[in-house]
Design a protein around this motif. Sequence first.
Motif, PDB file in Angstrom:
ATOM      1  N   GLN A   1       5.304   6.552   2.699  1.00 54.84           N
ATOM      2  CA  GLN A   1       4.235   7.215   3.255  1.00 54.84           C
ATOM      3  C   GLN A   1       3.579   7.678   4.600  1.00 54.84           C
ATOM      4  O   GLN A   1       3.699   9.057   4.999  1.00 54.84           O
ATOM      5  CB  GLN A   1       2.826   6.094   2.832  1.00 54.84           C
ATOM      6  N   LEU A   2       4.642   6.835   5.297  1.00 54.62           N
ATOM      7  CA  LEU A   2       4.540   7.312   7.086  1.00 54.62           C
ATOM      8  C   LEU A   2       5.568   8.612   6.914  1.00 54.62           C
ATOM      9  O   LEU A   2       5.511   8.732   7.905  1.00 54.62           O
ATOM     10  CB  LEU A   2       5.477   5.856   7.685  1.00 54.62           C
ATOM     11  N   VAL A   3       7.009   8.309   5.935  1.00 55.27           N
ATOM     12  CA  VAL A   3       7.469   9.512   6.672  1.00 55.27           C
ATOM     13  C   VAL A   3       6.433  10.908   6.246  1.00 55.27           C
ATOM     14  O   VAL A   3       6.697  11.868   6.605  1.00 55.27           O
ATOM     15  CB  VAL A   3       9.138   9.863   5.585  1.00 55.27           C
ATOM     16  N   MET A   4       5.593  10.744   5.214  1.00 56.26           N
ATOM     17  CA  MET A   4       4.488  12.236   4.832  1.00 56.26           C
ATOM     18  C   MET A   4       4.104  12.427   5.742  1.00 56.26           C
ATOM     19  O   MET A   4       3.970  13.312   5.686  1.00 56.26           O
ATOM     20  CB  MET A   4       4.614  11.111   3.454  1.00 56.26           C
ATOM     21  N   LEU A   5       3.280  11.168   6.506  1.00 53.34           N
ATOM     22  CA  LEU A   5       2.128  12.014   7.031  1.00 53.34           C
ATOM     23  C   LEU A   5       2.743  12.599   8.192  1.00 53.34           C
ATOM     24  O   LEU A   5       2.429  13.199   8.740  1.00 53.34           O
ATOM     25  CB  LEU A   5       1.279  10.572   7.472  1.00 53.34           C
TER      26      LEU A   5
ATOM     27  N   GLN B   1       5.545  14.523   8.612  1.00 56.04           N
ATOM     28  CA  GLN B   1       5.812  15.334   8.139  1.00 56.04           C
ATOM     29  C   GLN B   1       4.668  16.494   7.825  1.00 56.04           C
ATOM     30  O   GLN B   1       4.868  17.620   8.193  1.00 56.04           O
ATOM     31  CB  GLN B   1       6.793  15.796   6.376  1.00 56.04           C
ATOM     32  N   MET B   2       3.668  15.790   7.589  1.00 55.78           N
ATOM     33  CA  MET B   2       2.303  17.118   6.996  1.00 55.78           C
ATOM     34  C   MET B   2       1.975  16.761   9.108  1.00 55.78           C
ATOM     35  O   MET B   2       1.406  17.917   8.840  1.00 55.78           O
ATOM     36  CB  MET B   2       1.426  15.669   7.336  1.00 55.78           C
ATOM     37  N   SER B   3       2.192  15.679   9.714  1.00 57.98           N
ATOM     38  CA  SER B   3       1.768  16.311  11.407  1.00 57.98           C
ATOM     39  C   SER B   3       2.347  17.115  11.610  1.00 57.98           C
ATOM     40  O   SER B   3       2.040  18.259  12.658  1.00 57.98           O
ATOM     41  CB  SER B   3       1.590  14.800  12.057  1.00 57.98           C
TER      42      SER B   3
ATOM     43  N   ASP C   1       6.576  21.503   3.253  1.00 55.36           N
ATOM     44  CA  ASP C   1       7.090  21.350   1.992  1.00 55.36           C
ATOM     45  C   ASP C   1       7.775  19.896   2.024  1.00 55.36           C
ATOM     46  O   ASP C   1       8.011  19.917   1.225  1.00 55.36           O
ATOM     47  CB  ASP C   1       8.205  22.398   2.028  1.00 55.36           C
ATOM     48  N   ASP C   2       8.888  19.806   2.809  1.00 54.15           N
ATOM     49  CA  ASP C   2       8.645  18.397   3.120  1.00 54.15           C
ATOM     50  C   ASP C   2       8.197  17.503   2.696  1.00 54.15           C
ATOM     51  O   ASP C   2       8.571  16.450   1.934  1.00 54.15           O
ATOM     52  CB  ASP C   2      10.094  18.329   4.192  1.00 54.15           C
ATOM     53  N   ALA C   3       6.817  17.282   2.994  1.00 51.54           N
ATOM     54  CA  ALA C   3       6.161  16.723   2.848  1.00 51.54           C
ATOM     55  C   ALA C   3       5.310  16.690   1.606  1.00 51.54           C
ATOM     56  O   ALA C   3       5.312  15.741   0.883  1.00 51.54           O
ATOM     57  CB  ALA C   3       4.803  16.524   3.961  1.00 51.54           C
ATOM     58  N   VAL C   4       5.424  17.521   0.609  1.00 51.09           N
ATOM     59  CA  VAL C   4       4.939  17.813  -0.415  1.00 51.09           C
ATOM     60  C   VAL C   4       6.680  16.898  -1.265  1.00 51.09           C
ATOM     61  O   VAL C   4       6.017  16.147  -2.426  1.00 51.09           O
ATOM     62  CB  VAL C   4       4.980  19.422  -1.092  1.00 51.09           C
TER      63      VAL C   4
ATOM     64  N   ARG D   1       2.610  19.639  19.198  1.00 52.84           N
ATOM     65  CA  ARG D   1       3.108  18.388  18.234  1.00 52.84           C
ATOM     66  C   ARG D   1       2.576  18.770  17.124  1.00 52.84           C
ATOM     67  O   ARG D   1       2.884  18.772  16.182  1.00 52.84           O
ATOM     68  CB  ARG D   1       3.200  17.688  18.974  1.00 52.84           C
ATOM     69  N   PHE D   2       1.625  19.604  16.900  1.00 54.03           N
ATOM     70  CA  PHE D   2       0.249  19.241  15.633  1.00 54.03           C
ATOM     71  C   PHE D   2       0.305  20.964  15.177  1.00 54.03           C
ATOM     72  O   PHE D   2      -0.675  21.441  16.016  1.00 54.03           O
ATOM     73  CB  PHE D   2      -0.835  18.442  15.652  1.00 54.03           C
ATOM     74  N   PRO D   3       0.731  21.862  14.991  1.00 55.23           N
ATOM     75  CA  PRO D   3       0.740  23.542  14.560  1.00 55.23           C
ATOM     76  C   PRO D   3       0.072  23.831  13.941  1.00 55.23           C
ATOM     77  O   PRO D   3      -0.720  24.889  14.717  1.00 55.23           O
ATOM     78  CB  PRO D   3       1.932  23.685  14.092  1.00 55.23           C
TER      79      PRO D   3
END
Length: 859
Positions: free
Chosen positions: A554-558, A560-562, A567-570, A735-737
């Motif tokens: 979950q942390l990795v996904m979050l 990647q989202m930020s 695509d990686d987050a999905v 850092r937050f595109p």
Amino acid sequence: MYRTSVILGRDTELAELTTFLAADGGGALVVRGDAGVGKSVLLDAAATGNGRRVLRAVGTEAESGLAYAGLHQILYPLLPHASSLDPATRTTFDTIFGRGSAEPPSVLALGVAVLDLLALAAGTRPLLLVVDDAHWLDPHSVELGTFIARRLGGHPVRLLAAVRSEFASGWDAAGLPSLPVPPLAAPAAKRLLETVAPGLGEAARAEVLREADGNPLALVELPRAANRGGGAMPFARRLFGARIDALSPSSRSALLRAALDSGSRYRLDGVADAVTSGLITGDLRFRHPLVRSALLGTVTPNERRAAHRDLSRLYELDAERYATHLAAATVDPDEEVAEALEHAANSASERGGAASAVAMLTRAAELSPSASERTRRIEEAAFVAAQAALLDQAGELHTAAGAQSPGAVLTAAYTALYRDGDVRMAHRRVAVALAGDADAGTRERLLGLLLAISLFAGDAERWHVTEGVFEGAGDLSRLYRDVFGDIARTGQGAAERVREAFGQVGEGQPWDVMRLGVAAYYTDCLGEHRALVRRVADREEHGGAVSNAMTLLQLVMLDQMSSGEWDDAVATGRRGLEMTIEHGYALFEHQFYGFSGLISAWRGDLEAARRAADRLDRWARPRGVGYLTDLAEAIGAAAALTAGDYEEAYAYASGLTSPGTFTPYSQLSVRTLLDLVEAAVHTGRVPQALAHAEAAAAQDLPAISGRLAFLTAAVLAMASGTDFDAALSHPDAVRFPFERARVLLAQGMWLRRQRDRVAARTVLAEAAAAFERLGTGPWASRARAELRAAGSGVVAGGAAALTAQEHQIARLAAGGLSNREIGAKLFLSPRTVGAHLYRVFPKLGVSSRASLRDALADN
């Protein structure tokens, strides 16, 4: 109860009600006071001569166990308007009213449908919803009522709900504005008594004033009983008992049946003496709810049972009311009655009334002559309770709880949280275990689990307990408490503490990496520790530590989202979801669904986003998992912003936190700062946008994280119409595109309004390119439309690219109709109209309704 023509001693309360009703837009107010203090009189005054269409409902104790019974009272007069809604919304209403076979809707889906219906009904004349004795409404209606009450700001609908102070109900924790109604002050009490009983003797007058203690109902009614004694009998009996005793047997019997009739089918007749004595009104309604209470206190059990049996005959085609009355009339085991209750329970379950179904099945078990049938029905009741997240009831039905060691509590609570989402039971048991003796290792794990439970609950009451447990805890535990809890007020400076702790933790303890990773996400510095978190995630997953791997994924996904790696987050979310489903971790399963739904919302897959939000809300809300219900609403806000439906976005975002405030212990009330201000600005609510932006600065959100510093500067610029450079030059902005691209879009629109078209084109081109990289087509289209409006030469598809329905909607919008008015004409919901318009604008190369007429003419 006699009423005076003038309401005495209530100038303050009447003035507040007048102000409430005169305010623009919608809103809700809870009128709170003791029984007989005059709440009903104030509601009647508010409902008279205010220019609104008034819809009334009254809660009754007899009906409090029937799912959606209270909602039905409010909505029934409006159901003719439902024919103008889209088919899915109409199906929602059919399901809860027992006319359809679809799956019961979630609170989120039903709440939005009710808002659509109210908005449609209020299109020609504003509405006032008046609910008396709202504490007696069934839990489903209370949950829906508080849900819509917090979202009436954008609609010409006002809600007044009266509750008794001594009754706990869902209205108490809804965070709605409240109007307390205290006892009358002594001078007003004396004037009221002189008005209603001018001939009362001095001694009797003094006794009534003393006993009434400022209660208006008592002041009006006690003079009749002043010379009758009565001692310490209950309040209602003291007021009305003598008059009830004086009724003819036939009138008393008729009133009893009316008092017990939850569906109001029983028709009073031949009760002139009850009218004359003031127990009921001329239109055959109980003068006051306490008359009903007093009446029920005067009858014998046999009289009550006979009345219930008579009433059951009125409801032979209404399974739930028929069985409820029949069971109340039955003492000894009776298989026929038990079967009727079981059939009614199935009906209630199909409508989403699981709590009612559990009660009916439990009563069916009590009335079962056969031991095997009794056991089967108890097990069925437990199953229904568990399916509906009524886990405390399920546990009580299965077996009485016994004493357990702290280690056993840890295991049971861990399972209850992660596999069942039962934050209520888990929190209570862990808090109790921590109050006792536990070894140091077990205590540390219990503390960590209590933090996780509290975070998912997002509930102030549980957090207050948790904070008390953490008094005197170590530095790291206090860090987690400050960040996981009320971060808007306790998170300042926490990012530096997280960085220091990460420097000391190493890679040996996954628990510390997990908890610090969560703290880093909430303080927006997770990207700084990305390598460590991903290494530990891979290690735990391949080493078989599945539960740890789920949290770390979950942390990795979050992260990647930020950072815009959507695509990686999905892909990470898909991996985590498969793992949670395989191992039965329902809490994490729904969390992964929620994060994926948020990406879908931002990218423009609105159907997938709404499915995710509905699934999340349906599972989390009954269990009290506040973090996930907030996440569902954040998805709703994101989808609406992407669709360009800013009214709906504002409804969702302001439901998470009111403008100018940050809901305590809600992480998403802080993380949706940009969403709320953006929606407010686009709907013309500039004062609310500015209040929220200034609140972010006053609350010192910039001291929590660089992202919040960037966004606070951005929303101040958006709300005040000032330069955006201070925000976009912040070092953390890059850092937050996605957030940066949205701020660039807002800046470009502002520059174009300032007629600085050259600068606007530069900024808008950058925003469009950023949105393209992220794969969010609707936002890129919006930026390109703004770019064309700024004179870039970008060519849209023109009117020829519109579908027939899009062209019709565009033409109506160009004519000045609102989304609601367009929807009423075309039998679409306002949300659907907004979704069509967000596709129309880029096709025509425009960015506002004002440009539609010219664009259609040019094409």
